[in-house]
Write a protein that holds these residues in place. Structure first.
Motif, PDB file in Angstrom:
ATOM      1  N   TRP A  28       0.830  -1.196   0.000  1.00 34.02           N
ATOM      2  CA  TRP A  28       0.000   0.000   0.000  1.00 34.02           C
ATOM      3  C   TRP A  28       0.862   1.242   0.000  1.00 34.02           C
ATOM      4  O   TRP A  28       1.927   1.283   0.605  1.00 34.02           O
ATOM      5  CB  TRP A  28      -0.871   0.028   1.239  1.00 34.02           C
ATOM      6  CG  TRP A  28      -1.968  -0.989   1.252  1.00 34.02           C
ATOM      7  CD1 TRP A  28      -2.098  -2.086   0.453  1.00 34.02           C
ATOM      8  CD2 TRP A  28      -3.080  -1.009   2.125  1.00 34.02           C
ATOM      9  NE1 TRP A  28      -3.224  -2.782   0.781  1.00 34.02           N
ATOM     10  CE2 TRP A  28      -3.841  -2.143   1.808  1.00 34.02           C
ATOM     11  CE3 TRP A  28      -3.502  -0.180   3.150  1.00 34.02           C
ATOM     12  CZ2 TRP A  28      -5.006  -2.465   2.475  1.00 34.02           C
ATOM     13  CZ3 TRP A  28      -4.655  -0.502   3.825  1.00 34.02           C
ATOM     14  CH2 TRP A  28      -5.402  -1.628   3.472  1.00 34.02           C
TER      15      TRP A  28
ATOM     16  N   GLN B 126      -2.937   5.540   0.108  1.00 30.06           N
ATOM     17  CA  GLN B 126      -3.949   4.487   0.269  1.00 30.06           C
ATOM     18  C   GLN B 126      -4.225   4.215   1.748  1.00 30.06           C
ATOM     19  O   GLN B 126      -5.371   4.049   2.151  1.00 30.06           O
ATOM     20  CB  GLN B 126      -3.496   3.191  -0.419  1.00 30.06           C
ATOM     21  CG  GLN B 126      -3.539   3.264  -1.924  1.00 30.06           C
ATOM     22  CD  GLN B 126      -2.869   2.057  -2.544  1.00 30.06           C
ATOM     23  OE1 GLN B 126      -1.765   1.664  -2.164  1.00 30.06           O
ATOM     24  NE2 GLN B 126      -3.555   1.449  -3.510  1.00 30.06           N
TER      25      GLN B 126
ATOM     26  N   THR C 127      -6.124   7.197   3.279  1.00 32.05           N
ATOM     27  CA  THR C 127      -7.526   7.190   2.833  1.00 32.05           C
ATOM     28  C   THR C 127      -8.327   6.201   3.657  1.00 32.05           C
ATOM     29  O   THR C 127      -9.441   6.505   4.109  1.00 32.05           O
ATOM     30  CB  THR C 127      -7.613   6.831   1.339  1.00 32.05           C
ATOM     31  OG1 THR C 127      -6.925   7.843   0.589  1.00 32.05           O
ATOM     32  CG2 THR C 127      -9.058   6.743   0.869  1.00 32.05           C
ATOM     33  N   THR C 128      -7.777   5.030   3.882  1.00 34.56           N
ATOM     34  CA  THR C 128      -8.455   4.020   4.692  1.00 34.56           C
ATOM     35  C   THR C 128      -8.647   4.518   6.119  1.00 34.56           C
ATOM     36  O   THR C 128      -9.707   4.302   6.715  1.00 34.56           O
ATOM     37  CB  THR C 128      -7.659   2.706   4.687  1.00 34.56           C
ATOM     38  OG1 THR C 128      -7.502   2.278   3.337  1.00 34.56           O
ATOM     39  CG2 THR C 128      -8.359   1.629   5.484  1.00 34.56           C
TER      40      THR C 128
END
Length: 97
Positions: A81, A85, A88-89
């Protein structure tokens, strides 16, 4: 972007990589990593909430690095990742207080 933010990004990615190596060598289990980071997040959150004058955004800033490491450590080992990413999670799974 603020230079300190870029430094934090690099540091978090380095620590996440070190956690991967420690797990791969059997120095720490997935559960040990998760529990250590969970305790760190709870402690940092509680301490920040006790501090006078901190806004919700400042408290989120304090616990963000720990949440980042928890998310990075919890990803599938074969998944690579990116910083964006993972962040964002984190934003999508941030707990409500």
């Amino acid at each position: 972007m603020n230079t300190a933010n870029l430094q934090l990004e690099g540091l978090l990615l380095a620590i996440a990589s070190l956690l991967d190596v420690m797990r791969a060598k059997g120095l720490l289990t997935d559960e040990e990593v998760e529990q250590a980071l969970k305790r760190a997040e709870a402690g940092a959150d509680a301490e920040a909430r006790r501090a006078a004058g901190l806004s919700a955004a400042q408290i989120e800033a304090i616990v963000f690095p720990i949440r980042f490491l928890r998310q990075a450590a919890g990803r599938q080992e074969e998944a690579s990742w990116s910083f964006s990413q993972i962040t964002t999670t984190i934003g999508q799974t941030k707990p409500d207080h």
